[in-house]
Design a protein around this motif. Structure first.
Motif, short mmCIF file in Angstrom:
data_model
loop_
_atom_site.label_atom_id
_atom_site.label_comp_id
_atom_site.label_asym_id
_atom_site.label_seq_id
_atom_site.Cartn_x
_atom_site.Cartn_y
_atom_site.Cartn_z
N ALA A 160 2.84 17.68 8.18
CA ALA A 160 3.32 17.42 6.83
C ALA A 160 4.02 16.06 6.74
O ALA A 160 3.88 15.35 5.74
CB ALA A 160 4.27 18.53 6.38
N ALA A 161 4.76 15.71 7.77
CA ALA A 161 5.43 14.41 7.78
C ALA A 161 4.42 13.27 7.77
O ALA A 161 4.56 12.28 7.04
CB ALA A 161 6.34 14.30 9.01
N SER A 162 3.35 13.42 8.56
CA SER A 162 2.33 12.36 8.62
C SER A 162 1.60 12.23 7.29
O SER A 162 1.32 11.12 6.83
CB SER A 162 1.34 12.65 9.75
N LYS A 163 1.31 13.35 6.65
CA LYS A 163 0.61 13.31 5.38
C LYS A 163 1.53 12.92 4.23
O LYS A 163 1.11 12.29 3.25
CB LYS A 163 -0.05 14.67 5.11
N GLY A 164 2.81 13.27 4.35
CA GLY A 164 3.79 12.80 3.37
C GLY A 164 3.90 11.29 3.39
O GLY A 164 4.10 10.64 2.37
N GLY A 165 3.75 10.71 4.59
CA GLY A 165 3.76 9.26 4.72
C GLY A 165 2.58 8.62 4.00
O GLY A 165 2.71 7.55 3.39
N ILE A 166 1.41 9.27 4.07
CA ILE A 166 0.24 8.77 3.35
C ILE A 166 0.52 8.74 1.85
O ILE A 166 0.23 7.76 1.16
CB ILE A 166 -0.99 9.66 3.63
N VAL A 167 1.10 9.83 1.35
CA VAL A 167 1.46 9.90 -0.08
C VAL A 167 2.44 8.80 -0.43
O VAL A 167 2.27 8.08 -1.42
CB VAL A 167 2.05 11.28 -0.42
N GLY A 168 3.46 8.63 0.42
CA GLY A 168 4.51 7.67 0.12
C GLY A 168 4.06 6.23 0.13
O GLY A 168 4.64 5.40 -0.59
N MET A 169 3.03 5.89 0.90
CA MET A 169 2.62 4.49 0.96
C MET A 169 1.53 4.15 -0.05
O MET A 169 1.16 2.98 -0.19
CB MET A 169 2.17 4.11 2.37
N THR A 170 1.01 5.14 -0.77
CA THR A 170 -0.10 4.89 -1.69
C THR A 170 0.27 3.90 -2.79
O THR A 170 -0.44 2.90 -3.00
CB THR A 170 -0.59 6.21 -2.33
N LEU A 171 1.34 4.14 -3.51
CA LEU A 171 1.71 3.26 -4.61
C LEU A 171 2.15 1.87 -4.13
O LEU A 171 1.67 0.86 -4.68
CB LEU A 171 2.80 3.90 -5.47
N PRO A 172 3.02 1.77 -3.13
CA PRO A 172 3.40 0.41 -2.70
C PRO A 172 2.23 -0.39 -2.14
O PRO A 172 2.16 -1.61 -2.34
CB PRO A 172 4.48 0.65 -1.64
N MET A 173 1.29 0.26 -1.46
CA MET A 173 0.11 -0.46 -0.99
C MET A 173 -0.74 -0.94 -2.16
O MET A 173 -1.26 -2.06 -2.15
CB MET A 173 -0.74 0.42 -0.07
N ALA A 174 -0.86 -0.08 -3.18
CA ALA A 174 -1.63 -0.47 -4.37
C ALA A 174 -0.98 -1.67 -5.04
O ALA A 174 -1.67 -2.59 -5.52
CB ALA A 174 -1.71 0.70 -5.34
N ARG A 175 0.34 -1.70 -5.07
CA ARG A 175 1.05 -2.83 -5.67
C ARG A 175 0.92 -4.08 -4.80
O ARG A 175 0.72 -5.19 -5.31
CB ARG A 175 2.52 -2.46 -5.87
N ASP A 176 1.00 -3.88 -3.48
CA ASP A 176 0.85 -5.02 -2.57
C ASP A 176 -0.51 -5.70 -2.73
O ASP A 176 -0.60 -6.94 -2.67
CB ASP A 176 0.96 -4.54 -1.11
N GLY A 239 -3.38 3.72 -7.14
CA GLY A 239 -2.00 4.05 -6.83
C GLY A 239 -1.63 5.51 -7.02
O GLY A 239 -0.47 5.85 -7.21
N GLU A 240 -2.60 6.41 -6.90
CA GLU A 240 -2.34 7.83 -7.17
C GLU A 240 -2.90 8.72 -6.07
O GLU A 240 -3.78 8.33 -5.30
CB GLU A 240 -2.97 8.21 -8.52
N VAL A 241 -2.36 9.93 -5.99
CA VAL A 241 -2.82 10.95 -5.05
C VAL A 241 -3.47 12.07 -5.85
O VAL A 241 -2.87 12.60 -6.79
CB VAL A 241 -1.65 11.52 -4.22
N ILE A 242 -4.68 12.44 -5.49
CA ILE A 242 -5.40 13.50 -6.18
C ILE A 242 -5.52 14.72 -5.26
O ILE A 242 -6.07 14.63 -4.17
CB ILE A 242 -6.82 13.05 -6.60
N ARG A 243 -4.98 15.85 -5.72
CA ARG A 243 -5.13 17.10 -4.98
C ARG A 243 -6.51 17.69 -5.29
O ARG A 243 -6.96 17.67 -6.43
CB ARG A 243 -4.05 18.10 -5.39
N ILE A 244 -7.15 18.24 -4.25
CA ILE A 244 -8.40 18.96 -4.43
C ILE A 244 -8.26 20.25 -3.63
O ILE A 244 -8.48 20.27 -2.42
CB ILE A 244 -9.63 18.10 -4.03
N ASP A 245 -7.83 21.32 -4.31
CA ASP A 245 -7.35 22.51 -3.59
C ASP A 245 -7.56 23.84 -4.29
O ASP A 245 -7.05 24.86 -3.85
CB ASP A 245 -5.86 22.35 -3.28
N GLY A 246 -8.30 23.87 -5.41
CA GLY A 246 -8.50 25.13 -6.12
C GLY A 246 -7.21 25.74 -6.64
O GLY A 246 -7.11 26.95 -6.79
N ALA A 247 -6.21 24.91 -6.92
CA ALA A 247 -4.89 25.32 -7.41
C ALA A 247 -4.05 26.04 -6.36
O ALA A 247 -3.08 26.73 -6.68
CB ALA A 247 -5.00 26.19 -8.67
#
Length: 251
Positions: A160-176, A239-247
């Protein structure tokens, strides 16, 4: 961007979500280079779909740099990067054998998070060399998060920590990378029928599927691939994260 003219590098492309994405992209006409540590399986998959292959350790700067150079030379450049390489451990913070092994935590973060960033940053250098389209677009990077980033269960602290990091860097990378015309997105899959889950007994698979509200089944790797393809072609997604999980919301 259109898949038919996309030149993509896909990590973890020898199996699971990565293999499904490589196959889907090739079927749509994209040029594909598979990055994977499994040279035997990776070469076979690449040959079967008419793709290129580079044996790659995503945690190594030299290995990824060589793979990126190889892919760019073979395809005449890179316009998309999809990071699917990853591992998962089920270890509690404190279990019967004591504290969570630090090495297992570090390795999970190193492959899933640091490895994704390593590939993305070097791919971005190549993508930035492309001639921009009318709206300035040069390419896209898609990283793989997980619903565990939001709903991590017991034994998933490292994952979860590793995947939370992916979420957290999405927007700043998009801005960069905005000035270079490079979009950055992340996909957060739920429970998918990957090789790891395929090895479970049917009863266990059914129990996992029963937790998914609708449709009450495990996700298919092809569905991840189709979403990745949609992101490539939908140029206003950034700059966004899309869930694909059947709710599914894990608890």
């Amino acid at each position: 961007m259109k898949l038919a003219t996309t030149r993509a590098v896909i990590t973890g492309g020898a199996s699971g979500l990565g293999e499904a994405t490589a196959r889907y992209f090739r079927q749509a006409g994209a040029e594909v280079t598979i990055f994977d540590r499994d040279a035997d399986r990776g070469s076979k998959v690449a040959q079967s779909i008419g793709a290129h292959f580079a044996e790659t350790d995503v945690t190594s700067e030299d290995s990824v740099a060589a793979a990126i150079a190889h892919a760019s030379a073979k395809m005449g450049g890179i316009s998309a990067c999809v990071n699917c390489a990853g591992i998962a451990h089920a270890i509690k913070t404190v279990g019967r054998d004591g504290a969570h092994p630090l090495g297992a935590f570090q390795r999970t973060v190193d492959i899933n998070l640091v490895g994704s960033f390593n590939v993305a940053r070097l791919a971005a250098v190549e993508i930035a060399k492309n001639t921009p389209e009318a709206d300035g677009a040069r390419g896209v990077i898609i990283n793989t998060a997980s619903i565990a980033a939001f709903d991590g269960q017991k034994g998933q602290a490292a994952y979860a920590a590793s995947k939370g990091g992916i979420v957290g860097m999405t927007l700043p990378m998009a801005r960069d990378l905005a000035a270079s015309g490079i979009r950055v997105m992340a996909i957060a899959p739920g429970i998918f029928m990957t090789p790891m889950l395929a090895g479970l007994p049917e009863e266990a698979q059914a129990q996992l599927a029963a937790d998914v509200p609708n449709p009450a089944r495990l996700g298919q790797p092809e569905e991840y691939a189709r979403l990745a393809g949609f992101i490539v072609e939908m140029g206003y997604l950034n700059g966004e994260v899309i869930r694909i999980d059947g709710a599914l919301r894990m608890r």
